[in-house]
Design a protein around this motif. Structure first.
Motif, PDB file in Angstrom:
ATOM      1  N   ALA A  35      69.080   7.903  47.293  1.00  0.00           N
ATOM      2  CA  ALA A  35      68.111   8.787  46.982  1.00  0.00           C
ATOM      3  C   ALA A  35      67.448   9.617  47.714  1.00  0.00           C
ATOM      4  O   ALA A  35      67.364   9.569  49.020  1.00  0.00           O
ATOM      5  N   GLY A  36      67.089  10.594  47.415  1.00  0.00           N
ATOM      6  CA  GLY A  36      66.523  11.682  48.197  1.00  0.00           C
ATOM      7  C   GLY A  36      66.806  12.947  48.335  1.00  0.00           C
ATOM      8  O   GLY A  36      68.234  13.366  47.700  1.00  0.00           O
ATOM      9  N   SER A  37      66.236  13.819  49.037  1.00  0.00           N
ATOM     10  CA  SER A  37      66.835  15.108  49.345  1.00  0.00           C
ATOM     11  C   SER A  37      66.795  15.317  50.816  1.00  0.00           C
ATOM     12  O   SER A  37      65.859  14.872  51.574  1.00  0.00           O
ATOM     13  N   PRO A  38      67.778  15.970  51.411  1.00  0.00           N
ATOM     14  CA  PRO A  38      69.298  16.347  50.832  1.00  0.00           C
ATOM     15  C   PRO A  38      69.932  15.139  50.414  1.00  0.00           C
ATOM     16  O   PRO A  38      69.815  14.021  50.973  1.00  0.00           O
ATOM     17  N   THR A  39      70.954  15.597  49.707  1.00  0.00           N
ATOM     18  CA  THR A  39      71.920  14.520  49.023  1.00  0.00           C
ATOM     19  C   THR A  39      72.684  14.053  50.197  1.00  0.00           C
ATOM     20  O   THR A  39      73.152  14.652  51.219  1.00  0.00           O
ATOM     21  N   THR A  40      72.471  12.722  50.332  1.00  0.00           N
ATOM     22  CA  THR A  40      73.315  11.799  51.495  1.00  0.00           C
ATOM     23  C   THR A  40      74.341  10.840  50.903  1.00  0.00           C
ATOM     24  O   THR A  40      73.862  10.165  49.936  1.00  0.00           O
TER      25      THR A  40
ATOM     26  N   ALA B 281      70.449  15.235  61.488  1.00  0.00           N
ATOM     27  CA  ALA B 281      71.143  16.030  60.464  1.00  0.00           C
ATOM     28  C   ALA B 281      70.062  15.970  59.384  1.00  0.00           C
ATOM     29  O   ALA B 281      70.163  17.377  58.802  1.00  0.00           O
ATOM     30  N   LYS B 282      69.263  15.270  59.026  1.00  0.00           N
ATOM     31  CA  LYS B 282      68.131  15.705  57.904  1.00  0.00           C
ATOM     32  C   LYS B 282      67.211  16.809  58.547  1.00  0.00           C
ATOM     33  O   LYS B 282      66.870  17.479  57.586  1.00  0.00           O
ATOM     34  N   ALA B 283      67.014  16.663  59.600  1.00  0.00           N
ATOM     35  CA  ALA B 283      66.042  17.486  60.116  1.00  0.00           C
ATOM     36  C   ALA B 283      66.399  18.943  60.138  1.00  0.00           C
ATOM     37  O   ALA B 283      65.903  19.844  59.964  1.00  0.00           O
ATOM     38  N   ASP B 284      67.914  19.040  60.440  1.00  0.00           N
ATOM     39  CA  ASP B 284      68.516  20.496  60.358  1.00  0.00           C
ATOM     40  C   ASP B 284      69.026  20.992  58.733  1.00  0.00           C
ATOM     41  O   ASP B 284      69.282  22.056  58.673  1.00  0.00           O
ATOM     42  N   ALA B 285      68.953  19.899  57.867  1.00  0.00           N
ATOM     43  CA  ALA B 285      69.328  20.324  56.554  1.00  0.00           C
ATOM     44  C   ALA B 285      68.370  20.916  55.679  1.00  0.00           C
ATOM     45  O   ALA B 285      67.355  20.652  55.827  1.00  0.00           O
ATOM     46  N   ASN B 286      68.743  21.698  54.983  1.00  0.00           N
ATOM     47  CA  ASN B 286      67.971  22.226  53.537  1.00  0.00           C
ATOM     48  C   ASN B 286      68.231  21.537  52.544  1.00  0.00           C
ATOM     49  O   ASN B 286      69.283  20.850  52.532  1.00  0.00           O
ATOM     50  N   PRO B 287      67.512  21.604  51.522  1.00  0.00           N
ATOM     51  CA  PRO B 287      67.454  20.707  50.294  1.00  0.00           C
ATOM     52  C   PRO B 287      68.655  20.737  49.733  1.00  0.00           C
ATOM     53  O   PRO B 287      69.070  19.526  49.050  1.00  0.00           O
TER      54      PRO B 287
END
Length: 167
Positions: free
Chosen positions: A39-44, A136-142
């Motif tokens: 659950a959440g953004s970005p999709t994982t 990876a989450k810190a680098d990712a856009n939604p």
């Protein structure tokens, strides 16, 4: 794919199970860490693919669900697996690698993983799947997609870190 085997085993077992029970069981069957979407953004997406065969299956499934999509890939593997071939199979999915060291006697280091990655000179190495995932989450856009892959250990650490939430 394993449903056929399970159905054959049930048929051979001569158990008193109704068709409704079988259908309900198949609908509810899940393997944590196999094409599991958090659950959440970005999709994982979490997947325990840890050898070339399971990586091929994963690439085919992701190609069907997310055509022409490239992922930020968090990878941690055991050194007794076919790291080189597994990475080769996963490579078409990759926008950026986040190689992570695992712990334990069978664990591959991030350096060992990087020795099989094309852009190994410029990659940051992470001391755990959790630190790689957080990067990876810190680098990712939604709208980006993150794939966590390579081992039950890798997926388990990230799943525990995220509280095991599914979408």
């Amino acid at each position: 794919m394993n449903a056929n085997t399970a159905l054959m085993a049930l048929g051979a077992a001569n158990l008193d199970i109704t068709d409704i029970n079988i259908v309900n069981g198949l609908r509810q069957a899940r393997l944590a860490g196999r094409m599991q979407v958090l659950a959440g953004s970005p999709t994982t997406i979490l997947d325990v693919a840890h050898n070339p065969h399971s990586a091929e299956y994963l690439v085919a499934q992701l190609g069907r669900l997310y055509p022409e999509t490239r992922f930020k890939v968090v990878i941690g593997m055991l050194h007794d697996k076919d790291i080189e071939e597994t990475i080769r199979v996963l490579n078409p999915l990759t926008e950026h690698w986040y190689p992570a060291s695992l712990s334990g006697p069978r664990a591959a280091s991030a350096d060992e993983l990087c020795s099989h990655l094309e852009s190994n000179e410029t990659l940051t190495r992470y001391d755990s799947p959790v630190t790689a995932f957080d990067a990876a989450k810190a680098d990712a856009n939604p709208e980006d997609l993150i794939l966590v892959v390579g081992s039950f250990h890798t997926v388990g650490e990230v799943l525990a870190h995220c509280g095991g939430t599914r979408s």
